[in-house]
Scaffold this active site. Structure first.
Site, short mmCIF file in Angstrom:
data_model
loop_
_atom_site.label_atom_id
_atom_site.label_comp_id
_atom_site.label_asym_id
_atom_site.label_seq_id
_atom_site.Cartn_x
_atom_site.Cartn_y
_atom_site.Cartn_z
CG ASN A 272 -1.93 1.10 1.21
OD1 ASN A 272 -1.72 2.14 1.85
ND2 ASN A 272 -3.00 0.95 0.48
N1 PLP Z 1 -2.56 -1.31 3.95
C1 PLP Z 1 -3.37 -1.95 3.08
C2 PLP Z 1 -3.02 -3.33 2.64
C3 PLP Z 1 -4.54 -1.32 2.63
O1 PLP Z 1 -5.33 -1.96 1.76
C4 PLP Z 1 -4.85 -0.01 3.08
C5 PLP Z 1 -6.05 0.72 2.64
O2 PLP Z 1 -6.90 0.29 1.98
C6 PLP Z 1 -3.98 0.60 3.98
C7 PLP Z 1 -2.85 -0.07 4.38
C8 PLP Z 1 -4.21 1.99 4.49
O3 PLP Z 1 -5.15 1.93 5.51
P1 PLP Z 1 -5.46 3.21 6.47
O4 PLP Z 1 -6.44 4.05 5.74
O5 PLP Z 1 -6.05 2.58 7.70
O6 PLP Z 1 -4.19 3.92 6.75
#
Ligand code: PLP
Length: 292
Positions: free
Chosen positions: A59
């Site tokens: 991400n």
């Molecule tokens: N990590 C992954 C694998 C995600 O799919 C996402 C968001 O969809 C995130 C991190 C980011 O999440 P957050 O909005 O809680 O920071």
């Protein structure tokens, strides 16, 4: 939490914050350790050599954590199945060490944003253990499925990671924002973030049964997110939550079947939990139009 042992959990706001906390703590631990090993190097020389790793499927928040932590994060090539494995990490670490860099942390993903691919935690853990590198797992979406026995495979290798986060505001029906984070040794975060002032002193200080969460996070004050977790869990129960995750999975299975039975469409990755990645056959232009 347990009264014995250094492990612990904390509720952060988002996966991004949990990842950042892990990256910063790993960075500070590495600096302390390296200063002991190489007293001839200045702190800024050491900081200039630090390097972190993740997959090119991870991400955007991972790369962002690297920007905020002022530590480059190499996005390693995932395999054709979009899974990051130990081999790619080992190669990168060995090259970097050869060039005088200091590997600090690898952030693996269980359930990537694009296709819900699961990085190979076991092989990554082996490489991290060999090179004294912190292993964090971002299970923002898929972590909710840890609750299901039929998804036990997802948990393989989890006992070997240094830290993990998953979003209760995704599969677990808790209102945004709520990201659970576990640490194998919470002292590593607390020691990295512990900045005291006279006005922050209190009579429970130093009692390990009463964690002082201001040392586990970026802000000083905290929201009472545990309350909404408690209410959700008490209202639905463990079985209710499992039923909810299973429902997502079964809806995705139905949708996957519809896609497979329709000759206009094709799957672009295997279905994983509640995610079906599909496209219309033919030019990308058609996919772009459909998306629009
Ligand atoms: N990590 C992954 C694998 C995600 O799919 C996402 C968001 O969809 C995130 C991190 C980011 O999440 P957050 O909005 O809680 O920071």
């Amino acid at each position: 939490h347990a009264t014995e042992g250094p492990g612990g959990g904390v509720i952060q706001g988002s996966a991004s914050e949990a990842v950042l906390v892990a990256v910063l703590a790993a960075r500070e631990q590495a600096v302390v350790k390296y200063r002991e090993l190489h007293p001839e190097l200045s702190e800024s020389e050491i900081r200039g050599k630090l390097i972190a790793y993740s997959s090119d499927q991870s991400n955007s928040c991972i790369e962002k954590a690297g920007v905020i932590a002022a530590m480059p994060i190499k996005l390693l090539p995932a395999g054709e199945d979009l899974i990051l494995r130990g081999g790619a990490l080992k190669k990168a670490i060995e090259e970097d060490v050869q060039e005088g860099r200091i590997p600090v942390i690898c952030i693996a993903t269980l359930g990537t944003t694009g296709t819900c691919a699961y990085d190979d935690i076991e092989s990554l853990a082996t490489v991290c253990e060999d090179h004294n590198v912190w292993l964090h797992v971002d299970a923002a979406y898929a972590g909710g499925a840890f609750a299901l026995d039929e998804c036990a495979d997802l948990r393989r290798g989890i006992d070997r990671v240094d830290s993990l986060n998953f979003n209760l505001h995704k599969f677990m029906l808790v209102n945004f924002d709520c990201s659970a984070m576990w640490l194998k040794d919470a002292n590593k975060v607390v020691d990295s973030f512990n900045v005291d002032r006279i006005y922050l002193k209190h009579k429970y200080e130093g009692q390990s049964q009463i964690p002082d969460f201001r040392h586990w996070q970026i802000p000083l004050g905290r929201r009472f997110r545990a309350l909404k977790v408690w209410i959700t869990f008490r209202t639905l129960g463990a079985e209710g939550l499992r039923a909810h995750v299973r429902k997502h999975i079964s809806l995705a299975e139905q949708f996957e079947k519809l896609v497979k039975d329709d000759k206009r469409f094709e799957l672009v990755a295997p279905r994983a939990l509640g995610l079906v990645c599909f496209r219309p056959k033919g030019d990308n232009e058609i996919t772009a139009q459909l998306l629009q």
